[in-house]
Design a protein around this motif. Structure first.
Motif: not given
Length: 119
Positions: A71-83, A89-102
Motif C-alpha cells: 500500500a505504501c509503494l502504490i501510494t508513492w507511485c500514485l502521488l509521485n505520478g500525479v505530482l 514535487d514533495s520532499p516527503y515522498l521518499w518516506l513512502y518508499l522507505l516504509f514500504g520497503g521496510g
C-alpha cells in the motif's frame, strides 16, 4: 486462486485510473503512474507463490506487513505520478518508499523466522 482475484481487480482499477488520468493530462506522462498497476500485479503473483510455499498459519503477520508495504509503494507511485504530471514535487515522498520497503522486508523476515521455528 482466491488470492489472485483481488490483486487482479486492483491492478485493473489502477490501470484504468492511469489511462483516464493520462488522457486528461494534456500529453504529459508519468512513468511511476503508468506502471503502478504492474507493481500490483507482480506483487500479487509473488504473494500467491509465497502462499503456495508456506502454511496458512504462518502467513498472518507476514501478510499484514506485506500488504502495508505494498500500500505504501502504490501510494508513492500514485502521488509521485500525479505530482510529476502537475509539475510539482514533495520532499516527503521518499518516506513512502522507505516504509514500504521496510514493511515488505519485515514481512519476509517474519516469514523466515516462523519457518525456522516450525522446522
Amino acid at each position: 486462486m482466491k488470492k489472485l482475484i483481488p490483486y487482479g481487480l486492483l491492478s485493473l482499477c489502477l490501470f484504468l485510473f492511469q489511462m483516464v488520468y493520462h488522457h486528461f493530462s494534456h500529453g504529459v506522462v508519468s512513468f511511476s503512474l503508468q506502471y503502478a498497476w504492474l507493481l500490483m500485479a507482480v506483487a500479487g503473483l509473488i504473494w500467491w507463490l509465497i502462499g503456495r510455499i508456506f502454511s496458512h498459519k504462518q502467513l498472518r503477520i507476514s501478510a499484514n506487513l506485506y500488504h502495508s508495504g505494498l500500500a505504501c509503494l502504490i501510494t508513492w507511485c500514485l502521488l509521485n505520478g500525479v505530482l510529476e504530471i502537475a509539475g510539482s514535487d514533495s520532499p516527503y515522498l521518499w518516506l513512502y518508499l522507505l516504509f514500504g520497503g521496510g514493511f515488505i522486508l519485515a514481512s519476509l523476515v517474519t516469514l523466515g523466522i516462523k519457518q525456522k521455528n516450525i522446522v
